[in-house]
Each structure stands twice: as C-alpha cells, then as structure tokens.
Design an enzyme around this catalytic site. Structure first.
Site, short mmCIF file in Angstrom:
data_model
loop_
_atom_site.label_atom_id
_atom_site.label_comp_id
_atom_site.label_asym_id
_atom_site.label_seq_id
_atom_site.Cartn_x
_atom_site.Cartn_y
_atom_site.Cartn_z
CE LYS A 1 1.97 -1.07 10.69
NZ LYS A 1 3.12 -1.77 11.18
CB CYS B 1 6.53 1.13 7.69
SG CYS B 1 6.25 -0.56 7.11
CB THR C 1 -0.93 0.01 1.24
OG1 THR C 1 -0.12 -0.20 2.42
CG2 THR C 1 -1.99 -1.05 1.18
CG PHE D 1 11.62 4.18 17.97
CD1 PHE D 1 11.50 4.31 16.59
CD2 PHE D 1 11.52 2.92 18.52
CE1 PHE D 1 11.28 3.21 15.79
CE2 PHE D 1 11.32 1.81 17.73
CZ PHE D 1 11.19 1.95 16.37
CG PHE E 1 2.14 -4.02 15.05
CD1 PHE E 1 2.13 -2.63 15.15
CD2 PHE E 1 0.92 -4.68 15.08
CE1 PHE E 1 0.95 -1.93 15.29
CE2 PHE E 1 -0.27 -3.99 15.23
CZ PHE E 1 -0.26 -2.61 15.34
CG LEU E 2 6.49 -8.29 10.12
CD1 LEU E 2 7.46 -7.65 9.18
CD2 LEU E 2 6.25 -9.74 9.72
N1 LIG Z 1 7.72 -4.12 5.36
C1 LIG Z 1 7.40 -3.97 6.63
O1 LIG Z 1 8.25 -3.88 7.51
C2 LIG Z 1 5.95 -3.92 7.05
C3 LIG Z 1 5.61 -4.10 8.40
C4 LIG Z 1 4.27 -4.07 8.76
C5 LIG Z 1 3.29 -3.82 7.80
N2 LIG Z 1 3.65 -3.63 6.50
C6 LIG Z 1 2.59 -3.41 5.52
O2 LIG Z 1 2.37 -4.64 4.82
C7 LIG Z 1 2.05 -4.39 3.44
C8 LIG Z 1 3.02 -5.12 2.55
O3 LIG Z 1 4.31 -4.57 2.75
P1 LIG Z 1 5.62 -5.30 2.18
O4 LIG Z 1 6.77 -4.53 2.68
O5 LIG Z 1 5.53 -6.75 2.43
O6 LIG Z 1 5.42 -5.01 0.60
P2 LIG Z 1 6.18 -5.71 -0.59
O7 LIG Z 1 6.13 -4.73 -1.70
O8 LIG Z 1 7.50 -6.24 -0.14
O9 LIG Z 1 5.27 -6.97 -0.95
C9 LIG Z 1 4.02 -6.92 -1.56
C10 LIG Z 1 3.96 -8.07 -2.57
O10 LIG Z 1 2.64 -8.25 -3.04
C11 LIG Z 1 2.70 -8.69 -4.39
N3 LIG Z 1 1.38 -8.49 -5.00
C12 LIG Z 1 0.74 -7.32 -5.26
N4 LIG Z 1 -0.50 -7.56 -5.77
C13 LIG Z 1 -0.64 -8.91 -5.81
C14 LIG Z 1 -1.71 -9.78 -6.22
N5 LIG Z 1 -2.87 -9.31 -6.68
N6 LIG Z 1 -1.52 -11.12 -6.13
C15 LIG Z 1 -0.34 -11.61 -5.67
N7 LIG Z 1 0.69 -10.86 -5.27
C16 LIG Z 1 0.55 -9.51 -5.32
C17 LIG Z 1 3.82 -7.84 -4.98
O11 LIG Z 1 4.36 -8.41 -6.14
C18 LIG Z 1 4.83 -7.83 -3.82
O12 LIG Z 1 5.77 -8.87 -3.92
C19 LIG Z 1 2.07 -2.86 3.28
O13 LIG Z 1 0.76 -2.37 3.48
C20 LIG Z 1 2.95 -2.42 4.43
O14 LIG Z 1 2.67 -1.10 4.87
C21 LIG Z 1 4.95 -3.69 6.10
#
Ligand SMILES: NC(=O)c1ccc[n+]([C@@H]2O[C@H](COP(=O)([O-])OP(=O)(O)OC[C@H]3O[C@@H](n4cnc5c(N)ncnc54)[C@H](O)[C@@H]3O)[C@@H](O)[C@H]2O)c1
Length: 392
Positions: A210, A266, A86, A255, A155-156
């Site tokens: 969140k 994030c 997102t 922090f 929250f990881l």
């Molecule tokens: N990265 C973090 O530390 C973290 C921690 C907590 C929450 N989040 C939240 O989690 C969510 C994901 O973050 P992320 O860092 O894992 O993102 P990311 O970009 O690493 O992973 C998202 C994945 O989803 C895949 N994707 C998108 N649409 C798809 C579909 N229709 N079918 C199958 N696969 C699809 C993309 O190819 C991508 O690999 C975000 O909303 C983020 O804010 C992230």
C-alpha cells in the site's frame, strides 16, 4: 457473511455500505458522537458520490446497522475490519493510537466473551510490522486460536470511492493462513472472480504494498512538477511533454498532471510514513525523500509566481481561491495544496475570498472569519486582484 467495521469514515463507511450492497450483513462502528448520530438518521457525514443513495438502500434492507461502540455481539461476525485513521504525527511517523486503542478494546472484550473464531483485519494503511504486533498482542492474551490476524489494504480514491470499491485493480490479502484467505475469497466473491485478481501474500508484503503504491504515484507527481519548473525556464510546454511521455506504455499517462503539489489524506502522510520506516530500518529511500522535498517546494513556486503578478507582495490584495478540497468530488480538505497557498497568502497580508462546490463548510471550520466564503464563482471573483484556479 457478517462483518463488523470499526470506523465510519471515508474508508470504513464506504466499505460498510458496499459490502452490505453485495449482500453481507454489516455493522459499522463509529465512536464520534456527531458522526454516529448523523449515520443513524441515514445521513453521510461527508460528501462522496453515490454513497448517500446506497446507504439509504442498505439501511432500509436491514443489511447495515450503525453502532457507537464495539460490543460482544461483534464476535459473531466472520470478519472484523479496522478502518480507523492513521494520521501523520509530528515526526512523520503514522499515529497508530486509534488503531491500537481499537485492538485493545477488541482483545479486552474477547477475554470475557464466548465465541468460535473471527478474522481481525486491518484495512487502514499501517506501517510494516503492525499485523505482527497485533498478532503478538493476541498471543499474549492467549487468543491466537480465536482471533486470526490479517491485512487487507484499501486502494479506493475519494471522489470515486464507491466505483473503486466495486472495481479494484487487485485485492490484497496478507495472512499466514490459507483458511483465512478462503474467508476473504468468500467476502469478496463476486468482485474478484471475473477480472479482479486476489493476491495471497504475507502480512508484511500486504502492508508495504500500500505504501509502495501511494509513494510511487506521489513520486510521479513530483517528477512532473519538477519538470514543469524546468519547462517554464526553457520555454517547453509541460502539458505536451507529459502527454508525450504518457504515450509510452512503460510510463503510462496517469499522475503526470503538473500541479501545485499533491495533497489529501493519503499521499502526504503515506510518503512520510514510508520515509520514517526506511529511516528506522537504516535504508536510505533517496527517491522518496526527493519526492517529498519537491512536493514541499511546489506551492512556494506558485506563491512566488503569484506575488510577481501582484508586483512583489500579496499585502493589501484580495485574492480569490477557486477550490479548497484536495481534489474534485470530495469535501475533504486534509493537506490540500489550496490551504497551503491560503496560509502563505494570509501570512503575507492578503485578504482571501473563496468558493468550492463541496468543501465550504470544512474550510470555514478551519479558518473561521479569516477567509470569506462565496457560493458562486462569480461572486467570489468580484472585487479581487487575483483569481487562483486551484481545482484539478
Ligand atoms: N481516505 C482515503 O482515500 C483512503 C484510501 C485508502 C486507505 N485509507 C486509509 O484508511 C484509513 C482510514 O482513513 P479515512 O480517510 O477513512 O479516515 P477518517 O478519519 O475519515 O475515518 C476514521 C474514522 O474512524 C473513527 N474511529 C476512530 N477510532 C474509533 C474506534 N475505536 N471505534 C469506532 N470508530 C473509531 C473516527 O471517528 C473516524 O470517523 C487510514 O489509515 C487511511 O490511510 C484512506
């Protein structure tokens, strides 16, 4: 239990592997062909400690399978988890296109599939109201009794994601239904029963909690960074000041590290998304606005200090940057403060040499031949006019 996770990124893949490690049967759906192919051959497309070994283990135990797309078979799962990105759009609002594309795909498939019922939950960080919107879409498709919508924010932290998954401070479940909450209790059984509280709240509270947590942490960072600027002027020591503040139990020691500003996938996008939500609701989030503003200024202060040391300009100087990822133990460079500094230095005419323990490839993908990579710190430092330590 059976789980389908849409998105095989930092959150989706870590969750898939860890749920499988807990004994669940998980399908991880990743529609990026390159990532899907790597995952199929048991390779993790990014760096995250412990993940590779665990992926291999659950794959061999046949508790994890990888799929390139959502299929009707995913309705045999107890829970479908949305873990797609997102990201921040130009306006600061969260870009919800990946999430709603996935929801549309699921609803379209549900219309032509015979199944009992399934929980559909967001794990992605989503603006308040997203769960309600998904509910409306499900209702319009007359699938309300079959697709039960929930919110389960994650929250990881990258760099310790596997540890964090198994040691959450709290598990938050947003749902109107006690039946759905019971399904989540089963899903997380083993994690929450000893010391990890599991909270049953509304969809809206789960979604907001969140953003509230991330923005509060970002505010702490901006606060200490502003104080660091003042310390430089008045001759106080910011590290000692922060340490003394942190000894106060009401404040806490985390922090409070002065830095070139927060970055990563994030904090920047979540603070902006909350700011946007506030604007939309006519609520002036002054503290959030100030935290974002202070963070945007911080790297310019570092840049100015560096230029002063280089006699006024970076032009014609070779600058070595140590560390390009946004924090240790990750190859993620999204919104890294290091990249902001590199951009400023390049536009001022500097030549950039750099190294990073994990993020060289991602940095090169972004900059190409505008920067020069080195695998050793000493080689990166050779022949340079300034070395900037951009690690934590
Ligand atoms: N990265 C973090 O530390 C973290 C921690 C907590 C929450 N989040 C939240 O989690 C969510 C994901 O973050 P992320 O860092 O894992 O993102 P990311 O970009 O690493 O992973 C998202 C994945 O989803 C895949 N994707 C998108 N649409 C798809 C579909 N229709 N079918 C199958 N696969 C699809 C993309 O190819 C991508 O690999 C975000 O909303 C983020 O804010 C992230």
């Amino acid at each position: 239990m059976k789980i389908s996770i849409i998105g095989g990124g930092y959150v989706g893949l870590v969750s898939a592997v860890c749920f499988a490690d807990m004994g669940h049967f998980v399908t991880c759906i990743e529609n990026d062909h390159k990532k899907y192919t790597l995952l199929q051959s048991k390779e993790v497309p990014f760096f995250e400690p412990e993940l590779s070994e665990k992926l291999s283990h659950v794959y061999d135990a046949k508790r994890l399978s990888i799929s390139p797309s959502f299929t009707p078979d995913d309705f045999n799962s107890d829970v479908i988890i949305l873990a797609v990105g997102t990201p921040m759009s130009d306006s600061g609002e969260a870009d919800m296109s990946y999430l709603f594309n996935a929801v549309s795909e699921i609803i379209a498939a549900a219309k032509t599939t015979d199944f009992d019922s399934v929980v559909l939950t967001t794990k992605s960080t989503v603006p308040v109201g997203t769960g309600r919107k998904i509910k409306e879409l499900v209702q319009e498709a007359q699938l309300s009794d079959k697709i039960l919508v929930a919110s389960n924010p994650e929250f990881l932290r990258e760099g310790s994601a596997v540890y964090d998954f198994f040691h959450p401070d709290r598990i938050i479940i947003g749902t109107d239904s006690t039946t759905v909450f019971e399904i989540f209790k089963q899903l997380y059984k083993g994690l929450h029963k000893d010391t990890r509280p599991i909270a049953h709240v509304s969809l809206e509270t789960a979604e907001l909690s969140k953003y509230a947590s991330n923005t509060f942490l970002a505010t702490k960072i901006s606060f200490i960074n502003e104080l660091a600027l003042l310390c430089d002027k008045v001759g106080a020591d910011i590290k000692e000041t922060a340490k003394l503040m942190g000894m106060d139990g009401r404040i806490g020691k985390y922090f409070l590290n002065p830095s070139p500003g927060y970055g990563g996938s994030c904090f920047p996008k979540d603070t902006h998304a909350l700011q946007y939500i506030g604007k939309n609701q006519d609520v002036n989030l002054n503290v959030v606005n100030a935290a974002i503003h202070a963070n945007n200024q911080q790297i310019h202060y570092c840049f100015t200090q560096l230029k002063t040391l280089l006699n006024g300009s970076a032009q014609g100087n070779t600058v070595t940057i140590l560390g390009t990822s946004f924090k240790p133990n990750t190859d993620d460079i999204r919104e890294s403060a290091s990249l902001k500094l590199i951009d400023l230095l390049l536009s001022d005419g500097a030549k950039i040499q750099f190294t990073d323990p994990k993020a060289i490839d991602n940095t090169m993908d972004l900059y190409g031949n505008k920067v020069t990579p080195f695998s050793s710190t000493y080689d990166a430092a050779e022949n340079s006019d300034a070395i900037v330590l951009m690690t934590e």
